[in-house]
Design a protein around this motif. Structure first.
Motif, PDB file in Angstrom:
ATOM      1  N   PRO A  21       0.933  -1.467   0.035  1.00  0.00           N
ATOM      2  CA  PRO A  21       0.002   0.120  -0.273  1.00  0.00           C
ATOM      3  C   PRO A  21       0.854   1.309   0.187  1.00  0.00           C
ATOM      4  O   PRO A  21       0.545   2.433  -0.388  1.00  0.00           O
ATOM      5  CB  PRO A  21      -0.831   0.226   1.366  1.00  0.00           C
ATOM      6  N   VAL A  22       1.838   0.781   0.272  1.00  0.00           N
ATOM      7  CA  VAL A  22       2.878   2.202   0.438  1.00  0.00           C
ATOM      8  C   VAL A  22       3.770   2.664  -0.922  1.00  0.00           C
ATOM      9  O   VAL A  22       3.139   4.221  -1.225  1.00  0.00           O
ATOM     10  CB  VAL A  22       3.704   2.235   1.149  1.00  0.00           C
ATOM     11  N   SER A  23       3.899   1.827  -1.987  1.00  0.00           N
ATOM     12  CA  SER A  23       4.559   2.354  -2.683  1.00  0.00           C
ATOM     13  C   SER A  23       3.322   2.260  -4.216  1.00  0.00           C
ATOM     14  O   SER A  23       3.553   2.681  -5.349  1.00  0.00           O
ATOM     15  CB  SER A  23       5.652   0.909  -3.950  1.00  0.00           C
ATOM     16  N   GLY A  24       2.233   0.899  -3.949  1.00  0.00           N
ATOM     17  CA  GLY A  24       1.326   1.056  -4.603  1.00  0.00           C
ATOM     18  C   GLY A  24       1.384  -0.268  -5.507  1.00  0.00           C
ATOM     19  O   GLY A  24       0.949  -0.694  -6.634  1.00  0.00           O
ATOM     20  N   GLU A  25       2.816  -0.559  -5.708  1.00  0.00           N
ATOM     21  CA  GLU A  25       2.884  -1.773  -6.350  1.00  0.00           C
ATOM     22  C   GLU A  25       2.575  -3.117  -6.181  1.00  0.00           C
ATOM     23  O   GLU A  25       1.589  -3.826  -4.787  1.00  0.00           O
ATOM     24  CB  GLU A  25       4.804  -2.299  -6.039  1.00  0.00           C
ATOM     25  N   THR A  26       2.245  -3.878  -6.903  1.00  0.00           N
ATOM     26  CA  THR A  26       1.064  -5.031  -6.544  1.00  0.00           C
ATOM     27  C   THR A  26       2.279  -6.071  -7.784  1.00  0.00           C
ATOM     28  O   THR A  26       2.224  -6.557  -8.797  1.00  0.00           O
ATOM     29  CB  THR A  26      -0.692  -4.856  -7.156  1.00  0.00           C
ATOM     30  N   LYS A  44      -9.805  -2.783  -6.712  1.00  0.00           N
ATOM     31  CA  LYS A  44      -9.349  -2.159  -6.352  1.00  0.00           C
ATOM     32  C   LYS A  44      -8.852  -0.614  -6.805  1.00  0.00           C
ATOM     33  O   LYS A  44      -8.095  -0.168  -5.017  1.00  0.00           O
ATOM     34  CB  LYS A  44      -8.082  -3.648  -5.443  1.00  0.00           C
ATOM     35  N   GLY A  45      -8.978  -1.131  -7.724  1.00  0.00           N
ATOM     36  CA  GLY A  45      -7.472   0.191  -8.056  1.00  0.00           C
ATOM     37  C   GLY A  45      -6.716   0.317  -8.274  1.00  0.00           C
ATOM     38  O   GLY A  45      -6.050   1.145  -7.844  1.00  0.00           O
ATOM     39  N   TRP A  46      -5.861  -0.976  -7.917  1.00  0.00           N
ATOM     40  CA  TRP A  46      -4.558  -1.644  -8.203  1.00  0.00           C
ATOM     41  C   TRP A  46      -3.649  -1.381  -9.396  1.00  0.00           C
ATOM     42  O   TRP A  46      -4.623  -1.793 -10.408  1.00  0.00           O
ATOM     43  CB  TRP A  46      -3.895  -2.617  -7.523  1.00  0.00           C
ATOM     44  N   ARG A  47      -2.987  -1.027  -9.611  1.00  0.00           N
ATOM     45  CA  ARG A  47      -1.976  -1.792 -11.038  1.00  0.00           C
ATOM     46  C   ARG A  47      -1.199  -2.693 -10.994  1.00  0.00           C
ATOM     47  O   ARG A  47       0.311  -2.974 -10.167  1.00  0.00           O
ATOM     48  CB  ARG A  47      -1.557  -0.733 -11.887  1.00  0.00           C
ATOM     49  N   LEU A  48      -0.735  -3.918 -12.106  1.00  0.00           N
ATOM     50  CA  LEU A  48      -0.177  -4.790 -11.394  1.00  0.00           C
ATOM     51  C   LEU A  48       1.341  -4.466 -11.836  1.00  0.00           C
ATOM     52  O   LEU A  48       1.482  -3.789 -12.968  1.00  0.00           O
ATOM     53  CB  LEU A  48      -0.488  -6.246 -12.654  1.00  0.00           C
ATOM     54  N   THR A  49       2.126  -4.661 -11.055  1.00  0.00           N
ATOM     55  CA  THR A  49       3.668  -4.163 -11.070  1.00  0.00           C
ATOM     56  C   THR A  49       4.273  -6.034 -11.582  1.00  0.00           C
ATOM     57  O   THR A  49       5.738  -5.757 -12.829  1.00  0.00           O
ATOM     58  CB  THR A  49       4.089  -4.126 -10.549  1.00  0.00           C
ATOM     59  N   TYR A  50       3.950  -6.678 -11.118  1.00  0.00           N
ATOM     60  CA  TYR A  50       5.006  -7.976 -11.457  1.00  0.00           C
ATOM     61  C   TYR A  50       4.020  -9.304 -11.390  1.00  0.00           C
ATOM     62  O   TYR A  50       2.754  -9.469 -10.514  1.00  0.00           O
ATOM     63  CB  TYR A  50       5.742  -8.730 -10.447  1.00  0.00           C
ATOM     64  N   ILE A  51       4.336 -10.078 -12.750  1.00  0.00           N
ATOM     65  CA  ILE A  51       3.324 -11.105 -12.676  1.00  0.00           C
ATOM     66  C   ILE A  51       4.810 -12.555 -11.362  1.00  0.00           C
ATOM     67  O   ILE A  51       6.046 -12.490 -12.765  1.00  0.00           O
ATOM     68  CB  ILE A  51       3.682 -12.135 -13.470  1.00  0.00           C
ATOM     69  N   LEU A  52       5.126 -13.397 -10.789  1.00  0.00           N
ATOM     70  CA  LEU A  52       5.565 -13.952 -10.305  1.00  0.00           C
ATOM     71  C   LEU A  52       5.167 -15.531 -10.340  1.00  0.00           C
ATOM     72  O   LEU A  52       4.167 -16.222  -9.661  1.00  0.00           O
ATOM     73  CB  LEU A  52       5.842 -13.931  -9.076  1.00  0.00           C
ATOM     74  N   ASN A  53       5.865 -16.020 -10.819  1.00  0.00           N
ATOM     75  CA  ASN A  53       5.877 -17.873 -11.592  1.00  0.00           C
ATOM     76  C   ASN A  53       5.968 -18.802 -10.627  1.00  0.00           C
ATOM     77  O   ASN A  53       7.291 -18.413 -10.384  1.00  0.00           O
ATOM     78  CB  ASN A  53       5.338 -17.986 -12.792  1.00  0.00           C
TER      79      ASN A  53
END
Length: 254
Positions: A21-26, A44-53
């Protein structure tokens, strides 16, 4: 704190959304499908930063390319699986560190289920995203690796702090618990756990996460040194790998 959301998909898969929630990274872990993830991100109004497989199976990577196309996110997965996981931007290996805002996760190599399986350990958050290596009261089938490899991988996870929450990617708990009781019927912790699991499933609720401490007490694949299990298998005093191998063999046909 790291926000962790569980998204049930398909028959028994779980996708996990992790948000700082601080950086907004997801980040999203093992997106079998893209649309359910996009729906939650939008809500949620979140933007996706990474996919972790964690590994290359379709029910863990099926949403990769659509999510990347829609969000511009970066796909992180095992370097050794670069040819089998769609859209990899960053290949990682054992002990690599990935930052999600203020939160860091270490990559742990866990070959066995597949040859290049990895898991993600957020030590300060007490969270482990373990794909199909470790399940609640179970472990993954050996599709590509050996018993020795899987046993070694599980020892790495077994050594993590007891309070570590394990976020596996399938709802296999009831069947796993039934097998656990078949090889260790006198385990009171497993008996109690199965009563709790039955109540949760009656209400169609998730049985995940568990903790490393709970798994040490109930998961036969963490308990190959149990005299009760060894006697049940007729393998008293045999090596841990031998006991594990027999447990996995029996679970395959249970």
């Amino acid at each position: 704190m790291l926000d962790i959301l569980q998204i049930p998909v398909l028959t028994d898969n779980y996708i996990y959304l992790l948000h700082d929630p601080v950086s907004g990274e997801t980040a999203v872990v093992d997106p079998a499908l893209a649309q359910p993830v996009l729906n939650v991100l939008d809500e949620k109004g979140w933007r996706l930063t990474y996919i972790l497989n964690t590994h290359h199976h379709w029910d863990h990577v099926g949403g990769n390319l659509k999510l990347k196309q829609k969000t511009g996110c970066q796909i992180i997965a095992a370097q050794a699986d670069r040819e089998r996981i769609p859209g990899i931007d960053r290949g990682v290996s054992e002990n690599d560190i990935i930052s999600l805002g203020q939160h860091q996760t270490k990559v742990i190599a866990t070959p066995g289920h597949t040859s290049a399986h990895i898991v993600y350990h957020f030590a300060k958050d007490g969270a482990l995203f373990c794909g199909d290596t470790l399940f609640v009261m179970g472990c993954g089938r050996l599709f590509e690796g050996t018993s020795e490899q899987m046993w070694t991988s599980l020892q790495k996870l077994k050594a993590l702090p007891s309070a570590t929450q394990i976020y596996c990617t399938h709802e296999y708990t009831q069947a796993n618990g039934q097998f656990a009781l078949s090889v260790e019927p006198d385990n009171k912790y497993t008996q109690k756990k199965m009563l709790e699991v039955a109540q949760l499933r009656l209400m169609n609720q998730s049985t995940v996460p568990s903790t490393i401490g709970e798994e040490r007490a109930t998961n036969p694949f963490f308990r190959e040194d149990s005299l009760s299990i060894q006697k049940k298998l007729g393998l008293e005093g045999q090596s841990s790998v031998s006991v594990f191998t027999e447990l996995r063999k029996r679970k395959d046909s249970f």
